[in-house]
Design a protein around this motif. Structure first.
Motif, PDB file in Angstrom:
ATOM      1  N   ALA A  61      36.295 -62.395 -15.154  1.00  0.00           N
ATOM      2  CA  ALA A  61      35.408 -62.601 -13.995  1.00  0.00           C
ATOM      3  C   ALA A  61      34.661 -63.932 -14.131  1.00  0.00           C
ATOM      4  CB  ALA A  61      34.423 -61.439 -13.899  1.00  0.00           C
ATOM      5  N   ASP A  62      34.006 -64.338 -13.067  1.00  0.00           N
ATOM      6  CA  ASP A  62      33.287 -65.620 -13.051  1.00  0.00           C
ATOM      7  C   ASP A  62      32.222 -65.707 -14.144  1.00  0.00           C
ATOM      8  OD1 ASP A  62      34.832 -66.364 -10.937  1.00  0.00           O
ATOM      9  OD2 ASP A  62      33.324 -65.922  -9.392  1.00  0.00           O
ATOM     10  N   ASP A  63      31.623 -64.543 -14.480  1.00  0.00           N
ATOM     11  CA  ASP A  63      30.579 -64.566 -15.522  1.00  0.00           C
ATOM     12  C   ASP A  63      31.151 -64.347 -16.914  1.00  0.00           C
ATOM     13  OD1 ASP A  63      31.270 -61.910 -15.412  1.00  0.00           O
ATOM     14  OD2 ASP A  63      29.230 -61.144 -15.111  1.00  0.00           O
ATOM     15  N   GLY A  64      32.484 -64.367 -17.034  1.00  0.00           N
ATOM     16  CA  GLY A  64      33.122 -64.217 -18.344  1.00  0.00           C
ATOM     17  C   GLY A  64      33.477 -62.791 -18.716  1.00  0.00           C
ATOM     18  N   GLU A  65      33.128 -61.809 -17.856  1.00  0.00           N
ATOM     19  CA  GLU A  65      33.423 -60.417 -18.201  1.00  0.00           C
ATOM     20  C   GLU A  65      34.916 -60.129 -18.106  1.00  0.00           C
ATOM     21  OE1 GLU A  65      31.979 -55.840 -17.154  1.00  0.00           O
ATOM     22  OE2 GLU A  65      31.528 -57.454 -15.745  1.00  0.00           O
ATOM     23  N   ILE A  66      35.412 -59.331 -19.048  1.00  0.00           N
ATOM     24  CA  ILE A  66      36.829 -58.945 -19.080  1.00  0.00           C
ATOM     25  C   ILE A  66      37.031 -57.754 -18.143  1.00  0.00           C
ATOM     26  CG2 ILE A  66      38.706 -58.103 -20.556  1.00  0.00           C
ATOM     27  CD1 ILE A  66      36.882 -59.276 -22.925  1.00  0.00           C
ATOM     28  N   LEU A  67      37.977 -57.883 -17.222  1.00  0.00           N
ATOM     29  CA  LEU A  67      38.340 -56.787 -16.321  1.00  0.00           C
ATOM     30  C   LEU A  67      39.765 -56.332 -16.657  1.00  0.00           C
ATOM     31  CD1 LEU A  67      37.047 -58.176 -12.875  1.00  0.00           C
ATOM     32  CD2 LEU A  67      35.764 -57.006 -14.663  1.00  0.00           C
TER      33      LEU A  67
ATOM     34  N   ALA B  20      31.367 -45.552 -10.175  1.00  0.00           N
ATOM     35  CA  ALA B  20      31.434 -46.634  -9.182  1.00  0.00           C
ATOM     36  C   ALA B  20      30.870 -47.952  -9.730  1.00  0.00           C
ATOM     37  CB  ALA B  20      30.670 -46.224  -7.926  1.00  0.00           C
ATOM     38  N   GLU B  21      29.968 -47.887 -10.715  1.00  0.00           N
ATOM     39  CA  GLU B  21      29.388 -49.102 -11.305  1.00  0.00           C
ATOM     40  C   GLU B  21      30.425 -49.914 -12.084  1.00  0.00           C
ATOM     41  OE1 GLU B  21      26.062 -48.031 -13.741  1.00  0.00           O
ATOM     42  OE2 GLU B  21      24.947 -47.139 -12.065  1.00  0.00           O
ATOM     43  N   VAL B  22      31.440 -49.225 -12.641  1.00  0.00           N
ATOM     44  CA  VAL B  22      32.386 -49.932 -13.523  1.00  0.00           C
ATOM     45  C   VAL B  22      33.827 -49.945 -13.012  1.00  0.00           C
ATOM     46  CG1 VAL B  22      31.026 -49.493 -15.597  1.00  0.00           C
ATOM     47  CG2 VAL B  22      32.809 -47.859 -14.951  1.00  0.00           C
ATOM     48  N   LEU B  23      34.156 -49.066 -12.068  1.00  0.00           N
ATOM     49  CA  LEU B  23      35.545 -48.936 -11.619  1.00  0.00           C
ATOM     50  C   LEU B  23      35.637 -49.278 -10.131  1.00  0.00           C
ATOM     51  CD1 LEU B  23      38.219 -48.107 -12.959  1.00  0.00           C
ATOM     52  CD2 LEU B  23      37.774 -45.754 -12.260  1.00  0.00           C
ATOM     53  N   GLU B  24      36.340 -50.365  -9.838  1.00  0.00           N
ATOM     54  CA  GLU B  24      36.480 -50.787  -8.443  1.00  0.00           C
ATOM     55  C   GLU B  24      37.545 -49.942  -7.738  1.00  0.00           C
ATOM     56  OE1 GLU B  24      37.121 -54.983  -8.171  1.00  0.00           O
ATOM     57  OE2 GLU B  24      35.399 -55.475  -9.449  1.00  0.00           O
ATOM     58  N   ALA B  25      37.490 -49.946  -6.412  1.00  0.00           N
ATOM     59  CA  ALA B  25      38.420 -49.131  -5.615  1.00  0.00           C
ATOM     60  C   ALA B  25      39.879 -49.515  -5.854  1.00  0.00           C
ATOM     61  CB  ALA B  25      38.072 -49.259  -4.130  1.00  0.00           C
ATOM     62  N   ASP B  26      40.121 -50.802  -6.180  1.00  0.00           N
ATOM     63  CA  ASP B  26      41.507 -51.244  -6.399  1.00  0.00           C
ATOM     64  C   ASP B  26      41.949 -51.099  -7.861  1.00  0.00           C
ATOM     65  OD1 ASP B  26      39.942 -53.216  -7.490  1.00  0.00           O
ATOM     66  OD2 ASP B  26      40.838 -54.881  -6.364  1.00  0.00           O
TER      67      ASP B  26
ATOM     68  N   PHE C 285      38.720 -52.290 -13.879  1.00  0.00           N
ATOM     69  CA  PHE C 285      37.656 -51.702 -14.688  1.00  0.00           C
ATOM     70  C   PHE C 285      36.826 -52.807 -15.350  1.00  0.00           C
ATOM     71  CE2 PHE C 285      36.446 -50.364 -19.076  1.00  0.00           C
ATOM     72  CZ  PHE C 285      35.402 -49.527 -18.719  1.00  0.00           C
ATOM     73  N   HIS C 286      35.507 -52.731 -15.193  1.00  0.00           N
ATOM     74  CA  HIS C 286      34.591 -53.708 -15.795  1.00  0.00           C
ATOM     75  C   HIS C 286      34.252 -53.249 -17.216  1.00  0.00           C
ATOM     76  CE1 HIS C 286      33.391 -56.078 -12.120  1.00  0.00           C
ATOM     77  NE2 HIS C 286      34.093 -55.092 -11.590  1.00  0.00           N
ATOM     78  N   THR C 287      34.701 -54.009 -18.219  1.00  0.00           N
ATOM     79  CA  THR C 287      34.548 -53.589 -19.612  1.00  0.00           C
ATOM     80  C   THR C 287      33.144 -53.772 -20.168  1.00  0.00           C
ATOM     81  OG1 THR C 287      35.139 -55.762 -20.504  1.00  0.00           O
ATOM     82  CG2 THR C 287      36.956 -54.217 -20.082  1.00  0.00           C
ATOM     83  N   GLY C 288      32.385 -54.726 -19.613  1.00  0.00           N
ATOM     84  CA  GLY C 288      31.078 -55.038 -20.186  1.00  0.00           C
ATOM     85  C   GLY C 288      31.172 -55.989 -21.366  1.00  0.00           C
ATOM     86  N   ASP C 289      32.400 -56.440 -21.674  1.00  0.00           N
ATOM     87  CA  ASP C 289      32.605 -57.394 -22.765  1.00  0.00           C
ATOM     88  C   ASP C 289      32.890 -58.778 -22.195  1.00  0.00           C
ATOM     89  OD1 ASP C 289      32.363 -55.747 -25.095  1.00  0.00           O
ATOM     90  OD2 ASP C 289      34.257 -54.819 -24.557  1.00  0.00           O
ATOM     91  N   ILE C 290      32.477 -59.790 -22.937  1.00  0.00           N
ATOM     92  CA  ILE C 290      32.697 -61.187 -22.541  1.00  0.00           C
ATOM     93  C   ILE C 290      33.859 -61.732 -23.361  1.00  0.00           C
ATOM     94  CG2 ILE C 290      31.668 -63.492 -22.437  1.00  0.00           C
ATOM     95  CD1 ILE C 290      30.268 -61.555 -20.591  1.00  0.00           C
ATOM     96  N   GLY C 291      34.770 -62.453 -22.712  1.00  0.00           N
ATOM     97  CA  GLY C 291      35.911 -62.976 -23.459  1.00  0.00           C
ATOM     98  C   GLY C 291      36.545 -64.193 -22.826  1.00  0.00           C
ATOM     99  N   GLU C 292      37.512 -64.767 -23.557  1.00  0.00           N
ATOM    100  CA  GLU C 292      38.248 -65.948 -23.095  1.00  0.00           C
ATOM    101  C   GLU C 292      39.736 -65.709 -23.337  1.00  0.00           C
ATOM    102  OE1 GLU C 292      34.772 -68.909 -24.918  1.00  0.00           O
ATOM    103  OE2 GLU C 292      36.733 -68.733 -25.907  1.00  0.00           O
TER     104      GLU C 292
ATOM    105  N   LYS D 220      28.529 -57.998 -23.048  1.00  0.00           N
ATOM    106  CA  LYS D 220      27.729 -58.626 -22.000  1.00  0.00           C
ATOM    107  C   LYS D 220      26.242 -58.298 -22.188  1.00  0.00           C
ATOM    108  CE  LYS D 220      27.862 -58.965 -16.938  1.00  0.00           C
ATOM    109  NZ  LYS D 220      28.545 -58.451 -15.739  1.00  0.00           N
ATOM    110  N   LYS D 221      25.971 -57.016 -22.510  1.00  0.00           N
ATOM    111  CA  LYS D 221      24.569 -56.601 -22.629  1.00  0.00           C
ATOM    112  C   LYS D 221      23.960 -56.988 -23.973  1.00  0.00           C
ATOM    113  CE  LYS D 221      25.717 -51.882 -24.135  1.00  0.00           C
ATOM    114  NZ  LYS D 221      25.710 -50.486 -23.773  1.00  0.00           N
TER     115      LYS D 221
END
Length: 624
Positions: free
Chosen positions: A429-435, A453-459, A462-469, A482-483
């Motif tokens: 994601a734009d903020d570096g979060e791994i999806l 709903a906070e972590v799983l999008e309709a499509d 899944f938002h992991t909450g981890d930052i990666g490259e 991330k936190k």
């Protein structure tokens, strides 16, 4: 379509189906090994084996026994036990009955156990022993839906209508199968891929844990995807000690069923060193803490052997790291892990003096280790790589059925978690979060649609909450949670796990470290020392026989650790450096809730408990 895609896309709906297929394909092959302590209680354990056919006989009896108790498809059966062969047999029995396993760590206290049993609406609890049964008995009035407790080891347990032994459950199941021999095949054939298979409660750092819903399809996908990586074969011997209540341990059982190799099962962490030369595994999964302990143990032993021995170890450790970095870099560029002649010659000498002994301690047959659950310090990874213990880091979460990424065999890169498993998609994601997206992703959190709903999008992302490259060729590097990213009052971002990992590679006496500095104008650290290593050091420094708390409070110990902190700081950016530290009066542990059963640090818990020490390190400073 490639063979890999075909393998994964044509997967059956459940691991229960895969299990019956495995049994039919290789009934007489060895499936599981497990220790049997001597009757006297003294001497080494003996080891017994189960073939796939023998395992199936017990699994089907357990499944039929649960059906006899009235357990229906998708109803939950809780399993509170340490890692042992019965855990696997019971879990497979639950799955073959079409039901779902609620996993409970044996260390979980009565209050949280009752919450998990209640929230999951578990109908039956399979408890390892008297200690686990007592938790359910204590809260029985709060658990109206819990109709039965089945105890694996009934010693000291009074059985009655509500509490029966696992042997009794299997006896009832065998009697039911005698009347309906096709019962389990029918149940397995009726399982759909979206049917709930496993409910795993994440270790919450705050508040109640959340139940992660993983359907049968997650495990069938994992089994096929692990096989498709080519990292394991039917000839392997796996040593499995990880907690099976944790998703990392659980996923290893799926891969084994698909491939059909032997698994030696023993969850007693204090037996790992004894078991390795007996089991002689070809691969083993572990968490970073195990590799850190081995590294620190080897370093401390060398130091205890005197100045000359320690100098040899330090030289060999440096050679190992240089060798690994050059070999991996050359493999990446040319496909060959070659090194210059001079480095190869030094490596050969270091191998004879140091590395060969380390490999022998791991059993002598180890092809590779898989490391997950938390980040492994790269310097420790390079050390083991150069010593011939190849650690393949992987990455995943409970919500993604554990294995989303793994390093690809010979092409592994220390400091990364490798590439996505076949069939798993990733984007940053734009903020570096791994999806992540794919068949391994959970259905959602049990009874928590808003949290889902906070972590799983309709499509499906899944938002992991981890930052990666991601590297251009698809290798993922995790930089932090991330936190957990620290932003100092000076506006600088710091990844504490990175600094903590570097300290673990520098100091042979550290067990746990927590770097603090959010909204502060400098970083500090809480450091817990490894009891075995620091006791040995203390004996050589005039403190023999002193208790741990007294050793860590001694000025000589603080001075020694300060030397390592200064060494760490030399390799850090100015804003990352540790300005002050405090040694904790005891090591962090699961019992006090400071680390999870998979040995991950619970930062908020530790920061709350030792707030007075953190505040002390900032006294008299003006916070910006």
């Amino acid at each position: 379509m490639s063979d890999t895609q075909t393998l994964i896309e044509n997967r059956p709906p459940s691991v229960a189906t895969l299990f019956l297929e495995r049994v039919a394909a290789t009934p007489d092959a060895e499936a599981y090994r497990f220790p049997v302590p001597p009757a006297s209680g003294e001497g080494p354990d003996g080891w017994k084996s189960l073939t796939w056919a023998q395992a199936a006989e017990r699994v089907q009896a357990i499944a039929a026994g649960l059906i006899e108790l009235g357990v229906r498809p998708e109803e939950r059966v809780a399993l509170a036990s340490a890692t042992r062969v019965e855990w696997i047999l019971v879990d497979l029995g639950i799955l073959c009955a079409g039901a779902a396993t609620t996993t409970v760590y044996p260390q979980t206290n009565a209050d949280e156990s009752a919450y998990i049993l209640s929230d999951s609406q578990s109908r039956v609890l399979v408890a390892e022993n008297a200690e686990q049964v007592a938790k359910a008995v204590e809260r029985r009035a709060e658990l109206p839906e819990l109709t039965r407790v089945v105890v694996v080891d009934p010693a000291g347990v009074e059985t009655d209508d509500w509490v029966i032994s696992l042997a009794e459950l299997e006896r009832r199941g065998a009697a039911r199968l005698a009347e309906e021999p096709g019962l389990i095949k029918e149940r397995v054939a009726a399982i759909t891929k979206d049917q709930l298979a496993t409910l795993i409660y994440t270790s919450g750092t705050t508040g109640r844990p959340k139940g992660v819903r993983l359907p049968h399809d997650c495990w069938a996908y994992m089994a096929k995807a692990i096989a498709a990586t080519g990292l394991v074969s039917g000839e392997d011997v796996q040593y499995l000690w990880l907690p099976l209540a944790h998703v990392f341990g659980k996923v290893l059982t799926s891969g084994q069923i698909e491939v059909g190799h032997v698994t030696a099962v023993d969850g007693r962490v204090d037996k790992i060193i004894d078991n390795l030369p007996v089991v002689r595994p070809t691969y083993m999964a572990a968490v970073p803490r195990i590799f850190e302990k081995v590294y620190n143990g080897v370093a401390a032993k060398a130091k205890a052997g005197g100045g000359a021995k320690y100098k040899i170890f330090q030289w060999a450790a440096g050679v190992a790291r240089e060798y690994a970095k050059v070999a991996q870099d050359n493999f990446r560029r040319t496909g060959t892990a070659s090194v210059p002649f001079g480095l190869g010659a030094k490596h050969k000498v270091a191998d004879a003096l140091v590395y060969a002994k380390i490999r022998e301690a791991f059993g002598g047959n180890l092809r590779a280790c898989v490391s997950g659950s938390a980040a492994l310090a790269p310097e420790i990874g390079y050390f083991f790589s150069g010593a011939g213990i190849h650690i393949l880091e992987g990455y995943g979460l409970t919500e993604s059925s554990a294995a989303s990424f793994v390093n690809p065999g010979e092409a592994y890169r220390t400091g990364t978690v490798g590439k996505p498993l076949p069939g798993t998609e990733v984007r940053i994601a734009d903020d570096g979060e791994i999806l992540l997206r794919g068949p391994g992703i959970m259905q959602g959190y049990h009874n928590l649609p808003e949290k889902t709903a906070e972590v799983l999008e309709a499509d499906g992302w899944f938002h992991t909450g981890d930052i990666g490259e991601l590297s251009p060729d698809g290798y993922l590097r995790i930089t932090d949670r991330k936190k957990d990213l620290i932003k100092t009052s000076g506006g600088k971002y710091i990844a504490p796990a990175e600094v903590e990992g570097q300290f673990k590679a520098v100091c042979p006496y550290v067990s746990n470290i927590l770097v603090h500095g959010a909204d502060r104008n400098y970083c500090t650290a809480l450091i817990a020392l490894d009891e075995a290593a620091i006791t040995t050091w203390a004996a050589e420094n005039g403190m023999e026989g002193k208790p741990y708390a007294e050793i860590v409070a001694a000025p000589a110990t603080v001075e020694m650790v300060d030397g390592y902190v200064k060494q760490l700081n030399e390799g850090l950016q100015r804003w990352q450096t540790i300005k002050k530290f405090r040694l904790l009066p005891r090591d962090l542990d699961v019992e006090h809730g400071e680390i999870t059963p998979s040995l991950k640090l619970k930062r908020p818990v530790v920061e709350r408990e030792y707030k007075h020490l953190i505040d002390e390190m900032y006294e008299g400073t003006r916070e910006a």
